[in-house]
Design an enzyme around this catalytic site. Structure first.
Site, PDB file in Angstrom:
ATOM      1  N   TYR A 112       0.824  -1.209   0.000  1.00 57.16           N
ATOM      2  CA  TYR A 112       0.000   0.000   0.000  1.00 57.16           C
ATOM      3  C   TYR A 112       0.859   1.261   0.000  1.00 57.16           C
ATOM      4  O   TYR A 112       0.672   2.163  -0.826  1.00 57.16           O
ATOM      5  CB  TYR A 112      -0.924  -0.014   1.212  1.00 57.16           C
ATOM      6  CG  TYR A 112      -1.820   1.196   1.310  1.00 57.16           C
ATOM      7  CD1 TYR A 112      -2.879   1.367   0.426  1.00 57.16           C
ATOM      8  CD2 TYR A 112      -1.613   2.163   2.293  1.00 57.16           C
ATOM      9  CE1 TYR A 112      -3.705   2.480   0.515  1.00 57.16           C
ATOM     10  CE2 TYR A 112      -2.443   3.272   2.386  1.00 57.16           C
ATOM     11  CZ  TYR A 112      -3.485   3.423   1.493  1.00 57.16           C
ATOM     12  OH  TYR A 112      -4.299   4.520   1.573  1.00 57.16           O
ATOM     13  N   LYS A 133       1.302   4.194  -3.008  1.00 58.53           N
ATOM     14  CA  LYS A 133       1.005   5.609  -2.831  1.00 58.53           C
ATOM     15  C   LYS A 133       2.241   6.477  -3.067  1.00 58.53           C
ATOM     16  O   LYS A 133       2.135   7.591  -3.604  1.00 58.53           O
ATOM     17  CB  LYS A 133       0.445   5.852  -1.424  1.00 58.53           C
ATOM     18  CG  LYS A 133      -0.936   5.241  -1.204  1.00 58.53           C
ATOM     19  CD  LYS A 133      -1.951   5.750  -2.218  1.00 58.53           C
ATOM     20  CE  LYS A 133      -3.357   5.271  -1.912  1.00 58.53           C
ATOM     21  NZ  LYS A 133      -4.350   5.786  -2.902  1.00 58.53           N
TER      22      LYS A 133
END
Length: 289
Positions: free
Chosen positions: A154, A158
């Site tokens: 994750y 990002k």
């Protein structure tokens, strides 16, 4: 900060819940024509009912090229030469777990949605954004500002989104299409706990030896997340900042929302790497065996 009298049509991806739904609802109340992408007919019906038709749902899976192309064609038929005033790339998923236990397919799924999904949707809608002199807002995360254990896929997705947003901003300067990135801190959507529930599920499928190694640390992280969720800000607070990025005369390159985002940005910029790692390990992992 001044605001322009911007109207027109805006697309919000991932509008079925959380930040995406709050953003779509807020923009519709501000008088914009809002198209919110959802992945199922059930989500479409719920979104339309919850907003009294104020948000127009569009079926779209950002990880599927044919689905994105169909969505873009449908939008072109609806908005015509007026184009789009804005695109909010919000749709995303979170894959969590120890590197050693995560199958390659989990990493591929993470980047297929959070990175390539943004690329795919933006490429498909850029002609409409250029026609409407629109702008782009990408929802990143404070997790992309600093390395956090067990949130590797994750956080990496990002951080990648941040960099490709910078590149896109430069490439779109000739057409005056601004690109803003939003870094929310902890939002009260229950997401941190869900991330770590997924991590625990992945651990159950891992080799028993690997499971024994990491299980205590995932349990500790989940307990910490549980203690923080209730203190998260409401999605509407992030939606307000998205609206600001869409309507400001001179939108910022980066918006940070919430205390966590500002703290992590300062740590990332000013604290030496070795000290960052020591602090994070002490706070999130605990003592070594």
């Amino acid at each position: 900060m001044g605001y322009s009298q911007r109207g027109g049509a805006v697309v919000v991806t991932g509008a079925s819940r959380g930040i995406g739904r709050a953003t779509a609802v807020m923009l519709a109340r501000m008088g914009l024509t809002v198209y919110g992408t959802v992945r199922s007919d059930g989500d479409a019906a719920q979104l339309s009912e919850a907003t009294n038709g104020g948000v127009v749902p569009l079926r779209c899976d950002v990880a599927d090229a044919a689905s994105v192309e169909a969505m873009a064609q449908a939008l072109h038929q609806r908005v015509g030469e007026a184009g789009l005033s804005g695109l909010v790339n919000n749709a995303g998923i979170a894959v969590a777990g120890p590197w050693e236990a995560l199958p390659l397919e989990a990493w591929q799924e993470q980047f297929a949605v959070n990175v390539l999904g943004v690329v795919r949707v933006t490429q498909a809608l850029l002609p409409l954004l250029r026609a409407g002199r629109g702008r782009i807002v990408n929802l990143s995360s404070a997790s992309g500002l600093i390395a956090l254990p067990y949130l590797g896929p994750y956080g990496a997705s990002k951080a990648t989104l941040d960099r490709i947003s910078e590149i896109l901003r430069l490439e779109l300067r000739p057409w005056d299409i601004p690109v803003s990135v939003i870094h929310p801190g902890l939002v009260d959507t229950g997401a941190p706990e869900r991330f770590l529930e997924v991590a625990e599920e992945l651990l159950l499928e891992a080799d028993p030896a690997v499971r024994r190694l990491y299980s205590p640390y995932i349990t500790r992280m989940r307990a910490l997340a549980h203690g923080r969720v209730e203190g998260g800000m409401p999605p509407e607070r992030v939606a307000q900042v998205v609206a600001r990025a869409l309507l400001a005369r001179r939108p910022h390159r980066v918006y940070r929302v919430g205390l966590e985002a500002h703290i992590l940005a300062c740590v990332s910029r000013w604290v030496p790497g070795w000290l960052q790692e020591w602090l994070l390990a002490k706070a999130l992992i605990g003592p070594s065996d």
